[in-house]
Design a protein around this motif. Sequence first.
Motif, PDB file in Angstrom:
ATOM      1  N   ASN A 130      -4.539   6.531  -2.866  1.00  0.00           N
ATOM      2  CA  ASN A 130      -4.035   7.019  -1.592  1.00  0.00           C
ATOM      3  C   ASN A 130      -5.123   7.108  -0.524  1.00  0.00           C
ATOM      4  O   ASN A 130      -4.848   6.929   0.649  1.00  0.00           O
ATOM      5  CB  ASN A 130      -3.376   8.388  -1.760  1.00  0.00           C
ATOM      6  CG  ASN A 130      -2.035   8.289  -2.448  1.00  0.00           C
ATOM      7  OD1 ASN A 130      -1.381   7.262  -2.399  1.00  0.00           O
ATOM      8  ND2 ASN A 130      -1.638   9.355  -3.120  1.00  0.00           N
ATOM      9  N   ARG A 179       4.815   6.466 -12.162  1.00  0.00           N
ATOM     10  CA  ARG A 179       5.812   7.444 -11.690  1.00  0.00           C
ATOM     11  C   ARG A 179       5.446   8.037 -10.341  1.00  0.00           C
ATOM     12  O   ARG A 179       6.316   8.456  -9.592  1.00  0.00           O
ATOM     13  CB  ARG A 179       5.977   8.567 -12.710  1.00  0.00           C
ATOM     14  CG  ARG A 179       6.714   8.139 -13.938  1.00  0.00           C
ATOM     15  CD  ARG A 179       6.870   9.273 -14.894  1.00  0.00           C
ATOM     16  NE  ARG A 179       7.432   8.775 -16.131  1.00  0.00           N
ATOM     17  CZ  ARG A 179       8.076   9.525 -16.993  1.00  0.00           C
ATOM     18  NH1 ARG A 179       8.221  10.807 -16.762  1.00  0.00           N
ATOM     19  NH2 ARG A 179       8.546   8.998 -18.088  1.00  0.00           N
ATOM     20  N   ARG A 180       4.136   8.108 -10.039  1.00  0.00           N
ATOM     21  CA  ARG A 180       3.680   8.726  -8.792  1.00  0.00           C
ATOM     22  C   ARG A 180       3.290   7.693  -7.731  1.00  0.00           C
ATOM     23  O   ARG A 180       2.855   8.045  -6.648  1.00  0.00           O
ATOM     24  CB  ARG A 180       2.488   9.627  -9.087  1.00  0.00           C
ATOM     25  CG  ARG A 180       2.872  10.787  -9.997  1.00  0.00           C
ATOM     26  CD  ARG A 180       1.704  11.488 -10.612  1.00  0.00           C
ATOM     27  NE  ARG A 180       0.790  12.096  -9.657  1.00  0.00           N
ATOM     28  CZ  ARG A 180      -0.318  12.706 -10.022  1.00  0.00           C
ATOM     29  NH1 ARG A 180      -0.650  12.787 -11.294  1.00  0.00           N
ATOM     30  NH2 ARG A 180      -1.110  13.233  -9.123  1.00  0.00           N
ATOM     31  N   ALA A 181       3.446   6.421  -8.035  1.00  0.00           N
ATOM     32  CA  ALA A 181       2.954   5.353  -7.171  1.00  0.00           C
ATOM     33  C   ALA A 181       3.753   5.220  -5.878  1.00  0.00           C
ATOM     34  O   ALA A 181       4.972   5.281  -5.882  1.00  0.00           O
ATOM     35  CB  ALA A 181       2.966   4.031  -7.920  1.00  0.00           C
ATOM     36  N   GLU A 182       3.020   5.013  -4.804  1.00  0.00           N
ATOM     37  CA  GLU A 182       3.604   4.695  -3.503  1.00  0.00           C
ATOM     38  C   GLU A 182       3.192   3.280  -3.099  1.00  0.00           C
ATOM     39  O   GLU A 182       3.333   2.901  -1.950  1.00  0.00           O
ATOM     40  CB  GLU A 182       3.125   5.700  -2.456  1.00  0.00           C
ATOM     41  CG  GLU A 182       3.544   7.119  -2.749  1.00  0.00           C
ATOM     42  CD  GLU A 182       2.938   8.127  -1.798  1.00  0.00           C
ATOM     43  OE1 GLU A 182       2.299   7.726  -0.798  1.00  0.00           O
ATOM     44  OE2 GLU A 182       3.094   9.325  -2.054  1.00  0.00           O
ATOM     45  N   TRP A 183       2.679   2.513  -4.024  1.00  0.00           N
ATOM     46  CA  TRP A 183       2.155   1.164  -3.827  1.00  0.00           C
ATOM     47  C   TRP A 183       2.440   0.374  -5.089  1.00  0.00           C
ATOM     48  O   TRP A 183       2.743   0.947  -6.112  1.00  0.00           O
ATOM     49  CB  TRP A 183       0.635   1.191  -3.581  1.00  0.00           C
ATOM     50  CG  TRP A 183       0.025   2.522  -3.860  1.00  0.00           C
ATOM     51  CD1 TRP A 183      -0.409   3.435  -2.951  1.00  0.00           C
ATOM     52  CD2 TRP A 183      -0.171   3.152  -5.131  1.00  0.00           C
ATOM     53  NE1 TRP A 183      -0.860   4.584  -3.583  1.00  0.00           N
ATOM     54  CE2 TRP A 183      -0.724   4.433  -4.931  1.00  0.00           C
ATOM     55  CE3 TRP A 183       0.081   2.775  -6.443  1.00  0.00           C
ATOM     56  CZ2 TRP A 183      -1.042   5.314  -5.961  1.00  0.00           C
ATOM     57  CZ3 TRP A 183      -0.237   3.653  -7.476  1.00  0.00           C
ATOM     58  CH2 TRP A 183      -0.788   4.900  -7.213  1.00  0.00           C
ATOM     59  N   VAL A 205      -4.385   8.125  -8.690  1.00  0.00           N
ATOM     60  CA  VAL A 205      -3.477   8.322  -7.562  1.00  0.00           C
ATOM     61  C   VAL A 205      -4.252   8.792  -6.329  1.00  0.00           C
ATOM     62  O   VAL A 205      -4.033   8.298  -5.219  1.00  0.00           O
ATOM     63  CB  VAL A 205      -2.348   9.315  -7.929  1.00  0.00           C
ATOM     64  CG1 VAL A 205      -1.551   9.730  -6.711  1.00  0.00           C
ATOM     65  CG2 VAL A 205      -1.431   8.708  -8.983  1.00  0.00           C
ATOM     66  N   LYS A 256      -5.970   3.652   1.000  1.00  0.00           N
ATOM     67  CA  LYS A 256      -4.728   2.921   1.231  1.00  0.00           C
ATOM     68  C   LYS A 256      -4.782   1.528   0.595  1.00  0.00           C
ATOM     69  O   LYS A 256      -4.754   0.514   1.270  1.00  0.00           O
ATOM     70  CB  LYS A 256      -4.445   2.810   2.729  1.00  0.00           C
ATOM     71  CG  LYS A 256      -4.327   4.129   3.427  1.00  0.00           C
ATOM     72  CD  LYS A 256      -3.088   4.866   2.995  1.00  0.00           C
ATOM     73  CE  LYS A 256      -2.936   6.133   3.827  1.00  0.00           C
ATOM     74  NZ  LYS A 256      -2.342   7.205   3.140  1.00  0.00           N
TER      75      LYS A 256
END
Length: 160
Positions: free
Chosen positions: A90, A121-125, A86, A93
């Motif tokens: 991040n 669960r923690r993904a922003e992508w 993660v 990017k």
Amino acid sequence: MRTLARILCAIDLEKASERAFDRALSLALIGDAKLFLLHATPANVQFSSRAREGLEYLTHLRKRAETAGVKVRVEEQHGDPAGVIVLHANSPKVDIVVLGSNRRRGWRRFREGSVAERVLRRAEWPVLIVPWDAQPGILEKIPASPSSKGSSLQRKGKRI
């Protein structure tokens, strides 16, 4: 539509890594993307315990990517694998994270957990989880170079 310019492929020393790398390399070739290979050694494992094996494996994967004409960067870090993935996803990017899945079940999954699930669960992508027994895609069936024929990694008598 957004293109894939940066692909992060998390690598461990399990059989699922080979399939995940193959898919990440295929995506990098299609999208002319930069490939980031990340190996995270769990915090409860001594960093040097499999260092030689890890170095050889990451070198093998880096050479395969370079032979295919893909820009590649290799990173290694000691810590919680999901947290490290993660963190790295991040920082540059990335556009997609590719992970292998060993499909652990029962007691082993309860004891060891699932890195892929914790990352998801923690993904922003976007996250692509590739099972260890996934069928090769069209690009994975084509050898990267004539010298790569029969050069697939073998460990402990198992072809991965």
